[in-house]
Design a protein around this motif. Sequence first.
Motif, PDB file in Angstrom:
ATOM      1  N   MET A 436       0.844  -1.189   0.000  1.00 31.25           N
ATOM      2  CA  MET A 436       0.000   0.000   0.000  1.00 31.25           C
ATOM      3  C   MET A 436       0.887   1.249   0.000  1.00 31.25           C
ATOM      4  O   MET A 436       1.754   1.418   0.848  1.00 31.25           O
ATOM      5  CB  MET A 436      -0.906   0.007   1.234  1.00 31.25           C
ATOM      6  N   SER A 437       0.693   2.105  -0.987  1.00 32.01           N
ATOM      7  CA  SER A 437       1.483   3.328  -1.116  1.00 32.01           C
ATOM      8  C   SER A 437       0.562   4.480  -1.516  1.00 32.01           C
ATOM      9  O   SER A 437      -0.602   4.261  -1.876  1.00 32.01           O
ATOM     10  CB  SER A 437       2.577   3.151  -2.172  1.00 32.01           C
ATOM     11  N   LEU A 438       1.083   5.698  -1.436  1.00 29.53           N
ATOM     12  CA  LEU A 438       0.299   6.864  -1.816  1.00 29.53           C
ATOM     13  C   LEU A 438      -0.159   6.778  -3.276  1.00 29.53           C
ATOM     14  O   LEU A 438      -1.337   6.992  -3.562  1.00 29.53           O
ATOM     15  CB  LEU A 438       1.111   8.147  -1.566  1.00 29.53           C
ATOM     16  N   PRO A 439       0.740   6.445  -4.227  1.00 33.18           N
ATOM     17  CA  PRO A 439       0.295   6.333  -5.622  1.00 33.18           C
ATOM     18  C   PRO A 439      -0.761   5.248  -5.818  1.00 33.18           C
ATOM     19  O   PRO A 439      -1.720   5.442  -6.562  1.00 33.18           O
ATOM     20  CB  PRO A 439       1.593   5.996  -6.373  1.00 33.18           C
ATOM     21  N   SER A 440      -0.590   4.083  -5.132  1.00 35.31           N
ATOM     22  CA  SER A 440      -1.558   2.999  -5.342  1.00 35.31           C
ATOM     23  C   SER A 440      -2.926   3.363  -4.774  1.00 35.31           C
ATOM     24  O   SER A 440      -3.955   3.065  -5.373  1.00 35.31           O
ATOM     25  CB  SER A 440      -1.037   1.708  -4.718  1.00 35.31           C
ATOM     26  N   LEU A 441      -2.943   4.010  -3.601  1.00 36.03           N
ATOM     27  CA  LEU A 441      -4.227   4.402  -3.011  1.00 36.03           C
ATOM     28  C   LEU A 441      -4.893   5.497  -3.848  1.00 36.03           C
ATOM     29  O   LEU A 441      -6.109   5.481  -4.046  1.00 36.03           O
ATOM     30  CB  LEU A 441      -4.035   4.876  -1.569  1.00 36.03           C
ATOM     31  N   ALA A 442      -4.091   6.437  -4.346  1.00 34.14           N
ATOM     32  CA  ALA A 442      -4.638   7.490  -5.195  1.00 34.14           C
ATOM     33  C   ALA A 442      -5.302   6.877  -6.430  1.00 34.14           C
ATOM     34  O   ALA A 442      -6.375   7.314  -6.867  1.00 34.14           O
ATOM     35  CB  ALA A 442      -3.535   8.459  -5.602  1.00 34.14           C
ATOM     36  N   GLY A 443      -4.648   5.836  -6.972  1.00 35.69           N
ATOM     37  CA  GLY A 443      -5.226   5.155  -8.132  1.00 35.69           C
ATOM     38  C   GLY A 443      -6.550   4.493  -7.794  1.00 35.69           C
ATOM     39  O   GLY A 443      -7.506   4.548  -8.572  1.00 35.69           O
ATOM     40  N   GLN A 444      -6.622   3.847  -6.633  1.00 39.14           N
ATOM     41  CA  GLN A 444      -7.854   3.192  -6.208  1.00 39.14           C
ATOM     42  C   GLN A 444      -8.995   4.188  -6.003  1.00 39.14           C
ATOM     43  O   GLN A 444     -10.158   3.873  -6.244  1.00 39.14           O
ATOM     44  CB  GLN A 444      -7.616   2.423  -4.910  1.00 39.14           C
ATOM     45  N   LEU A 445      -8.651   5.389  -5.545  1.00 40.54           N
ATOM     46  CA  LEU A 445      -9.684   6.389  -5.259  1.00 40.54           C
ATOM     47  C   LEU A 445      -9.938   7.334  -6.429  1.00 40.54           C
ATOM     48  O   LEU A 445     -10.658   8.320  -6.302  1.00 40.54           O
ATOM     49  CB  LEU A 445      -9.270   7.213  -4.026  1.00 40.54           C
ATOM     50  N   ASN A 446      -9.275   7.061  -7.562  1.00 42.72           N
ATOM     51  CA  ASN A 446      -9.447   7.870  -8.775  1.00 42.72           C
ATOM     52  C   ASN A 446      -9.122   9.346  -8.538  1.00 42.72           C
ATOM     53  O   ASN A 446      -9.887  10.247  -8.899  1.00 42.72           O
ATOM     54  CB  ASN A 446     -10.873   7.739  -9.310  1.00 42.72           C
ATOM     55  N   THR A 447      -7.992   9.591  -7.902  1.00 44.60           N
ATOM     56  CA  THR A 447      -7.538  10.967  -7.697  1.00 44.60           C
ATOM     57  C   THR A 447      -6.035  11.005  -7.914  1.00 44.60           C
ATOM     58  O   THR A 447      -5.425  10.002  -8.301  1.00 44.60           O
ATOM     59  CB  THR A 447      -7.911  11.456  -6.279  1.00 44.60           C
ATOM     60  N   ASN A 448      -5.430  12.171  -7.660  1.00 45.10           N
ATOM     61  CA  ASN A 448      -3.976  12.255  -7.800  1.00 45.10           C
ATOM     62  C   ASN A 448      -3.320  12.306  -6.427  1.00 45.10           C
ATOM     63  O   ASN A 448      -3.968  12.563  -5.412  1.00 45.10           O
ATOM     64  CB  ASN A 448      -3.566  13.469  -8.639  1.00 45.10           C
ATOM     65  N   THR A 449      -2.024  12.034  -6.408  1.00 44.12           N
ATOM     66  CA  THR A 449      -1.300  11.925  -5.124  1.00 44.12           C
ATOM     67  C   THR A 449      -1.268  13.250  -4.370  1.00 44.12           C
ATOM     68  O   THR A 449      -1.303  13.263  -3.137  1.00 44.12           O
ATOM     69  CB  THR A 449       0.138  11.434  -5.362  1.00 44.12           C
ATOM     70  N   LYS A 450      -1.207  14.371  -5.077  1.00 48.51           N
ATOM     71  CA  LYS A 450      -1.149  15.677  -4.396  1.00 48.51           C
ATOM     72  C   LYS A 450      -2.429  15.954  -3.625  1.00 48.51           C
ATOM     73  O   LYS A 450      -2.401  16.373  -2.461  1.00 48.51           O
ATOM     74  CB  LYS A 450      -0.877  16.792  -5.411  1.00 48.51           C
TER      75      LYS A 450
END
Length: 528
Positions: A436-450
């Motif tokens: 689990m990482s920031l990029p992977s979670l952002a992808g799951q939630l359909n948003t960007n890391t920032k």
Amino acid sequence: MKKNYLLLFILLSGIAFAQKESVTTTIDRKIDDAFNFINTGNPNKAIPILQKINADSKSINYKLGILKAGYALNLIYYNKADYNKVITLSDEAIKAGKEIKSYVYLSHIHRNKGNAYGELGFIDNSGKEYFQALEYAKKLKDKNEKYYAVALLYDNLGGYYEKIKAPQDSVFAYMAKALKEVEKISDNEANKSMVAAKYSLIAFEYMCFGVEYSKLGKPEIAEDYFKKSLEICESKKFMSLIDEIILLSEMGRFYYSQKRYVEAIKYAERGLLTEKNSGSAKIRRDLFETLSKSYLEINKTKDSKKYLNLFTILNDSISKVEKETVNISSNDIATKQDENHLANIKKISVIYILAAGILVLLVAKYWKKRNIKLKKKYEELIANLELKAKENTEKPVAFKENAKQKSLTIMDETVNVLLEKLSKFEKSHKYTKQDMSLPSLAGQLNTNTKYLSEIIKQHKGKKFSDYINGLRIDYITEQLYINPTYREYKTSYLAECSGFSSREVFTVVFKKETGVSPSYFIENLKSR
């Protein structure tokens, strides 16, 4: 990072010393024989030869023989992940090196000792060794040897600053300094091994840049650096077998993270084939893991199970060795500190008696306060768990609006949508996955890391890693509270099932989040 046998070749083939007598000539010849085994991928055959050389050198007080044999053994044991022996052998070799003022050996031995400390988790000790090594490196008279030694230290310092959570700019700055320094070595250098070492380190730095940019979520830049490293690796200028395997392993891991599974398998299989001649167990373990996960993604379950089994067996073996090594090294470090302390005690025995009495009182007072504090923390934790059990709801992670000025403006509608998605994520227990990482979670939630990072900071009051770790600790404390079976599991299993990469990290985070250690919490639960 860590350079290996190629460095030994440079030292043994590029540095000339005057011979004292015929017996020392024989010792040096035997060192060359041992090195031939190392250079041809048979380091185990070199060990007894080097041990005999070390003993013979001591018998005639031949410092250079002690230094050369000690350093060669130092590198072999480092690549075998026997870090306790690396540290022990380093001390003996350093003593000999200081007596003959061999700055090149002193620099590289201190550097490798720093690497060993780093692998064992003694980060402060690691940094001290690197800076000591840098002092010796800067004293070298031969320009190319100096450029190379200093470049290696800048590379290691980049890794050191990353471990102590320094700003990313500091890490990149040292990596850039390493590249700049090694590029000063002339391609016309008569010593071909030095030229090979130059391009080996350049390729290694390119790989490190690839790894770092991959962590930052910049795969295009990362891939470019990986390919530049591979290009040098495949040329005749590159000689280091270990570094080639590390590169192939990192490329396999990178392509897996990008869901390019066929390419991940390609480089991991190639790395495994190359690794047969190196005996690098930890890299082999990483290659097994990449292959198992990649084959699973393309539905080749038979191959996936094969490599998963190989990974599990090897990982258990490595974990056992590392655990024993950490315990031994910790005891050795404590023993050395105790010896120094006792030496001082003998000089000031009267003061010691008075100080000991005061110390006993202070320690007793400290432990009393500590036990009271731990008991209070434990009771608070149990109270929260009991409340949660009564309400039969998920315990929310403590969050708060960030008092600082927002660094990123996000529409309220977007914030509300993401907070709702985070709530569902927290209830899904997906945070227990180790990848689990920031990029992977952002992808799951359909948003960007920032956006995701900013919302977590503003509304959860934590940075991303602390947020995930908090969820994991909440999860495992609840399981321990409601399910007595969990209290019988080993700490390593509890760490794994809650998403942590190691038992040590789990223990540190558990205490940070709850105020008590996992063992203290479990023992008190059992006695309820």
